[in-house]
Design a protein around this motif. Sequence first.
Motif, mmCIF file in Angstrom:
data_model
loop_
_atom_site.group_PDB
_atom_site.id
_atom_site.type_symbol
_atom_site.label_atom_id
_atom_site.label_comp_id
_atom_site.label_asym_id
_atom_site.label_seq_id
_atom_site.Cartn_x
_atom_site.Cartn_y
_atom_site.Cartn_z
ATOM 1 N N THR A 160 0.811 -1.215 0.000
ATOM 2 C CA THR A 160 0.000 0.000 0.000
ATOM 3 C C THR A 160 0.843 1.263 0.000
ATOM 4 O O THR A 160 0.392 2.317 -0.468
ATOM 5 N N VAL A 161 2.068 1.175 0.512
ATOM 6 C CA VAL A 161 2.912 2.366 0.612
ATOM 7 C C VAL A 161 3.096 3.047 -0.741
ATOM 8 O O VAL A 161 3.223 4.286 -0.811
ATOM 9 N N TYR A 162 3.062 2.302 -1.833
ATOM 10 C CA TYR A 162 3.285 2.882 -3.157
ATOM 11 C C TYR A 162 2.171 3.838 -3.579
ATOM 12 O O TYR A 162 2.378 4.699 -4.429
ATOM 13 N N LYS A 163 0.982 3.669 -3.023
ATOM 14 C CA LYS A 163 -0.144 4.534 -3.407
ATOM 15 C C LYS A 163 -0.710 5.322 -2.240
ATOM 16 O O LYS A 163 -1.723 6.009 -2.384
ATOM 17 N N ALA A 164 -0.060 5.270 -1.081
ATOM 18 C CA ALA A 164 -0.537 5.983 0.098
ATOM 19 C C ALA A 164 -0.226 7.472 -0.006
ATOM 20 O O ALA A 164 0.792 7.864 -0.583
ATOM 21 N N PRO A 165 -1.074 8.330 0.575
ATOM 22 C CA PRO A 165 -0.861 9.776 0.511
ATOM 23 C C PRO A 165 0.137 10.247 1.574
ATOM 24 O O PRO A 165 -0.253 10.836 2.590
ATOM 25 N N LEU A 166 1.413 9.991 1.344
ATOM 26 C CA LEU A 166 2.442 10.420 2.291
ATOM 27 C C LEU A 166 2.806 11.883 2.044
ATOM 28 O O LEU A 166 3.091 12.282 0.911
ATOM 29 N N LEU A 167 2.788 12.655 3.134
ATOM 30 C CA LEU A 167 3.150 14.072 3.095
ATOM 31 C C LEU A 167 4.504 14.196 3.772
ATOM 32 O O LEU A 167 4.625 14.014 4.981
ATOM 33 N N LEU A 168 5.522 14.484 3.008
ATOM 34 C CA LEU A 168 6.901 14.374 3.470
ATOM 35 C C LEU A 168 7.400 15.667 4.080
ATOM 36 O O LEU A 168 7.056 16.769 3.638
ATOM 37 N N CYS A 169 8.231 15.523 5.113
ATOM 38 C CA CYS A 169 8.874 16.666 5.745
ATOM 39 C C CYS A 169 10.189 16.193 6.355
ATOM 40 O O CYS A 169 10.422 14.990 6.486
ATOM 41 N N ASP A 170 11.031 17.130 6.732
ATOM 42 C CA ASP A 170 12.296 16.771 7.387
ATOM 43 C C ASP A 170 12.085 16.519 8.877
ATOM 44 O O ASP A 170 12.534 15.515 9.421
ATOM 45 N N LYS A 171 11.400 17.441 9.543
ATOM 46 C CA LYS A 171 11.175 17.340 10.987
ATOM 47 C C LYS A 171 9.688 17.507 11.273
ATOM 48 O O LYS A 171 9.056 18.447 10.784
ATOM 49 N N LEU A 172 9.138 16.623 12.086
ATOM 50 C CA LEU A 172 7.707 16.657 12.370
ATOM 51 C C LEU A 172 7.254 17.965 13.022
ATOM 52 O O LEU A 172 6.231 18.526 12.621
ATOM 53 N N PRO A 173 7.943 18.481 14.038
ATOM 54 C CA PRO A 173 7.457 19.722 14.679
ATOM 55 C C PRO A 173 7.248 20.865 13.697
ATOM 56 O O PRO A 173 6.272 21.610 13.798
ATOM 57 N N ASP A 174 8.151 21.003 12.736
ATOM 58 C CA ASP A 174 8.009 22.079 11.749
ATOM 59 C C ASP A 174 6.741 21.888 10.915
ATOM 60 O O ASP A 174 6.018 22.853 10.624
ATOM 61 N N ALA A 175 6.458 20.636 10.527
ATOM 62 C CA ALA A 175 5.267 20.344 9.732
ATOM 63 C C ALA A 175 4.001 20.606 10.544
ATOM 64 O O ALA A 175 3.015 21.149 10.031
ATOM 65 N N LEU A 176 4.014 20.233 11.818
ATOM 66 C CA LEU A 176 2.835 20.452 12.664
ATOM 67 C C LEU A 176 2.563 21.935 12.873
ATOM 68 O O LEU A 176 1.400 22.364 12.932
ATOM 69 N N LYS A 177 3.604 22.718 12.973
ATOM 70 C CA LYS A 177 3.418 24.168 13.114
ATOM 71 C C LYS A 177 2.775 24.753 11.864
ATOM 72 O O LYS A 177 1.918 25.640 11.950
ATOM 73 N N LEU A 178 3.176 24.258 10.691
ATOM 74 C CA LEU A 178 2.542 24.714 9.455
ATOM 75 C C LEU A 178 1.049 24.391 9.464
ATOM 76 O O LEU A 178 0.224 25.222 9.076
ATOM 77 N N CYS A 179 0.711 23.185 9.891
ATOM 78 C CA CYS A 179 -0.697 22.774 9.947
ATOM 79 C C CYS A 179 -1.467 23.608 10.970
ATOM 80 O O CYS A 179 -2.601 24.032 10.711
ATOM 81 N N ARG A 180 -0.856 23.845 12.112
ATOM 82 C CA ARG A 180 -1.502 24.652 13.153
ATOM 83 C C ARG A 180 -1.733 26.079 12.655
ATOM 84 O O ARG A 180 -2.812 26.655 12.858
ATOM 85 N N ASP A 181 -0.742 26.644 11.985
ATOM 86 C CA ASP A 181 -0.881 28.003 11.452
ATOM 87 C C ASP A 181 -1.961 28.083 10.378
ATOM 88 O O ASP A 181 -2.524 29.161 10.136
ATOM 89 N N ALA A 182 -2.243 26.944 9.730
ATOM 90 C CA ALA A 182 -3.298 26.891 8.713
ATOM 91 C C ALA A 182 -4.676 26.695 9.341
ATOM 92 O O ALA A 182 -5.677 26.598 8.623
ATOM 93 N N GLY A 183 -4.716 26.625 10.676
ATOM 94 C CA GLY A 183 -5.994 26.511 11.377
ATOM 95 C C GLY A 183 -6.401 25.111 11.764
ATOM 96 O O GLY A 183 -7.483 24.901 12.328
ATOM 97 N N MET A 184 -5.555 24.137 11.477
ATOM 98 C CA MET A 184 -5.903 22.756 11.809
ATOM 99 C C MET A 184 -5.671 22.465 13.289
ATOM 100 O O MET A 184 -4.789 23.061 13.925
ATOM 101 N N ALA A 185 -6.461 21.565 13.829
ATOM 102 C CA ALA A 185 -6.273 21.102 15.203
ATOM 103 C C ALA A 185 -5.151 20.079 15.232
ATOM 104 O O ALA A 185 -5.117 19.169 14.400
ATOM 105 N N ILE A 186 -4.231 20.219 16.176
ATOM 106 C CA ILE A 186 -3.144 19.254 16.348
ATOM 107 C C ILE A 186 -3.502 18.408 17.560
ATOM 108 O O ILE A 186 -3.494 18.895 18.696
ATOM 109 N N CYS A 187 -3.839 17.155 17.339
ATOM 110 C CA CYS A 187 -4.411 16.290 18.376
ATOM 111 C C CYS A 187 -3.400 15.232 18.816
ATOM 112 O O CYS A 187 -3.022 14.365 18.029
#
Length: 259
Positions: A160-187
């Motif tokens: 399944t990994v070949y067709k899974a919607p993976l959203l890539l980043c270098d460091k998770l905290p940086d990606a979560l901050k982007l999502c939080r700044d976009a208004g998403m809830a970080i749970c």
Amino acid sequence: MKDSEQYLERKAFFERVLTVYGRKPVLEVLQDPALTCHQLHLADNNREDGIITQLRELAQQRELPIKNHSRAALARISRNGRQDQGVALDVLCPAFQSIDTALDSLPTGARLLALDSITNPQNLGMIIRSAAAGAIDGIIYAKRGNAALGPLVIKASAGTVYKAPLLLCDKLPDALKLCRDAGMAICALDAKAEHSLFSHQHSAGSVFVLGNESEGVSKQVQQIATHTLSIPMRNGVESLNVAVTASLIAFASELNAGA
């Protein structure tokens, strides 16, 4: 200086490329007509018989470029010289993209999984499989801290990994901050949290963070989280395997709808 359009297109293309290594995993990909391959890499000290001959023939049937490399160069391509067996293959995964690119195209109320140091390849593969099957719009995968997307992950995901919607980043905290700044809830999942996973709703979308198998959600991620959620447990059970938790999250919206 602004990056050229050609550079950005090339970068976006290679973000979608997963390099698979090992003779059997590469053979399985080449034998699957549903998968799109980009290039076959071989060590120049491979014996030209048996499976190596078969790999060359399959690549030629697909009209794939075949590149020969020194053993050291191939190890740099596979990033696992001890286990690549002199073989690597670039596979195009159309649903892979960077998190910063993905944020602009996510649906309203998107549901994402984020992987906070999932180090067991079997767990990672099963998480990806469940997320792809359920109501998850993307899996935030940090290149640092998580298990590599190698043969064990691929096997556990049943491909399944070949067709899974993976959203890539270098460091998770940086990606979560982007999502939080976009208004998403970080749970962050927390067994002691008052609010249940199954009652959570957030119109701007939610990111559900899966923590490390033994340590849970990291302190750095806890500081970024806007919500803590629990999974109701009975009979004195304290926790669930992280892959099982991922399955519950993936199908939580369906469970809510049927409640």
